[in-house]
Design an enzyme around this catalytic site. Structure first.
Site, PDB file in Angstrom:
ATOM      1  N   ARG A 122       0.839  -1.205   0.000  1.00 40.23           N
ATOM      2  CA  ARG A 122       0.000   0.000   0.000  1.00 40.23           C
ATOM      3  C   ARG A 122       0.867   1.245   0.000  1.00 40.23           C
ATOM      4  NH1 ARG A 122      -5.500  -1.715   2.932  1.00 40.23           N
ATOM      5  NH2 ARG A 122      -6.403  -2.208   0.927  1.00 40.23           N
ATOM      6  N   GLN A 127      -1.196   2.313  -5.836  1.00 39.52           N
ATOM      7  CA  GLN A 127      -2.635   2.458  -5.560  1.00 39.52           C
ATOM      8  C   GLN A 127      -3.478   1.987  -6.744  1.00 39.52           C
ATOM      9  OE1 GLN A 127      -3.439   6.458  -4.278  1.00 39.52           O
ATOM     10  NE2 GLN A 127      -3.137   5.938  -2.144  1.00 39.52           N
ATOM     11  N   ASP A 130      -4.126  -1.746  -6.710  1.00 38.45           N
ATOM     12  CA  ASP A 130      -4.636  -2.289  -5.451  1.00 38.45           C
ATOM     13  C   ASP A 130      -6.041  -2.886  -5.622  1.00 38.45           C
ATOM     14  OD1 ASP A 130      -5.416  -2.787  -2.884  1.00 38.45           O
ATOM     15  OD2 ASP A 130      -4.946  -0.802  -2.099  1.00 38.45           O
ATOM     16  N   SER A 133      -8.484  -2.918  -2.569  1.00 42.43           N
ATOM     17  CA  SER A 133      -9.233  -1.677  -2.365  1.00 42.43           C
ATOM     18  C   SER A 133     -10.352  -1.520  -3.398  1.00 42.43           C
ATOM     19  CB  SER A 133      -8.308  -0.460  -2.444  1.00 42.43           C
ATOM     20  OG  SER A 133      -7.470  -0.435  -1.328  1.00 42.43           O
TER      21      SER A 133
END
Ligand code: NAD
Length: 377
Positions: A122, A127, A130, A133
């Site tokens: 992370r 990002q 990810d 997420s």
């Protein structure tokens, strides 16, 4: 390099690892894309949608896996399929590496480079890769919709000549990615929302969404460098349960999203708390599949305990499989693109790269990921 995308085989999985728009980008990068016939059907994408953007469609799954330089998929593979991969192949998917020691051993034995989507670190640079997420965010949205449909009342306040309806009281336990999206969705539907998380930094984010944060003093809690919660002591879990009990009894909907990375989720709603809720109330246990935050929840089922509905449906992103697939595809693409040698047109595997250090589990017959290696002693 040949990138093979096999059809997902897990029953009830409609998401696809690569949508046609992203397939097109992979082809543009110079990859030879091999798509198993029917791969996109769960989401309504035909073989033609993929062949139109330059992918080759094959009915021979086994051959496509055996000749792959890279395999992209969502779910972890069967061990039998790992055995079919060639040495040096890069396999990218969820792997559940904390629990799948046999699978990891198979990757190791066959010299396959296994990349775990759960282990993408992370950090800011990753990002866009990810998947935890992207999928958790959609899961939080779906959890609220499931609860809203099940609740025998409406979420917003309504003042009508036929009477005034009070807004539903929604309590969200765990305000990480899924929890924050659940808060935002419940707020949009007009509910009165309160949330709790053991990471105190979250309170501000909860407030910024217009929800209340339930203050519970558990002493030292904190978070890891990756932003994950630390596991509570048994005494702290007990303190949390006691402090939440009255609040849960007064809630119409409880959504639990509490996870502790690499460990079983904590049981935060006990049987007596469920029994303390009003008939018709709804609990969505988003952790049901991995052990459960709620006593009595059953993975993939809705059970009724003392008139209270406990929803344990797993794979919530599948309910919005088009968007879930698009986001997952973008996560996979970003990972491949970030490591793509544009001249040689191949995946450049640099194990010193910050992102790859975190998510490559096996390479050249070794477990190279320190966390997973230490786990195995
Ligand atoms: P997660 O799925 O592991 O856990 C969900 C939530 O449950 C977390 O907020 C956690 O604190 C909470 N929780 C754990 N035990 C609890 C308990 N006993 N009671 C109540 N809540 C409990 O975590 P996640 O949602 O994937 O991510 C957590 C945080 O990581 C995010 O909020 C964000 O700040 C950070 N993050 C950072 C990046 C990045 O920098 N690239 C990306 C994603 C997330």
């Amino acid at each position: 390099m040949q990138i093979t995308i096999p059809k997902e085989t897990h029953s009830g999985e409609d998401r696809v690892p690569i949508v046609p728009a992203v397939a097109k980008k992979l082809v543009h990068m110079g990859a030879k894309l091999m798509v198993e016939s029917g791969m996109g059907l769960g989401c309504g994408y035909s073989d033609e949608d993929y062949s139109r953007v330059g992918a080759e469609i094959t009915g021979d799954r086994q051959a496509a896996l055996a000749s792959a330089d890279i395999v992209l998929r969502i779910r972890k593979p069967d061990i039998t399929e790992v055995n079919q991969l060639k040495s040096g192949c890069i396999h990218i998917s969820y792997l559940d590496p904390f629990n799948e020691s046999e699978l990891i051993a198979a990757f190791k034995q066959h010299g396959v480079t296994a990349i775990s989507m759960e282990m993408i670190p992370r950090i800011t640079r990753s990002q866009k890769m990810d998947a935890l997420s992207s999928q958790a965010s959609l899961a939080g949205y779906v959890a609220v919709l499931l609860a809203a449909l099940r609740l025998p009342s409406i979420f917003p306040m309504m003042m009508t000549p036929a009477g005034t309806l009070k807004p539903a009281k929604v309590f969200i336990i765990g305000a990480g990615v899924a929890g924050l999206q659940a808060i935002a969705t419940a707020k949009r539907l007009g509910a009165k929302v309160t949330a709790f998380d053991t990471r105190p930094v979250v309170a501000e984010q909860v407030h910024s969404l217009g929800a209340k944060f339930l203050e519970i003093d558990l002493g030292e809690t904190g978070q890891t460098a990756d932003g994950y919660a630390k596991e509570l002591t048994p005494e702290q879990v007990q303190m949390q349960r006691e402090a939440q009990k009255k609040f849960i009894a007064d809630s119409d909907v409880v959504i639990t999203t509490a996870q502790v990375f690499g460990r079983k989720p904590p049981v935060l709603v006990t049987k007596d708390m469920v029994e303390g809720m009003q008939h018709g109330s709804v609990i969505v246990d988003m952790a049901a599949e991995t052990g459960g935050n709620v006593e009595g929840s059953v993975p993939n089922e809705t059970v009724i305990v003392n008139g209270v509905n406990i929803i344990g449906q797993a794979n919530l992103p599948n309910e919005v499989c088009r968007d879930a697939s698009l986001m997952y595809s973008n996560n996979l693409f970003s990972l491949v693109e970030d490591n793509w040698d544009t001249e040689q047109k191949h995946f450049n595997l640099d194990l010193n790269d910050d992102v790859l250090t975190g998510c490559v589990i096996t390479h050249k017959g070794e477990i190279v990921n320190t966390t997973i290696k230490n786990l195995k002693g």
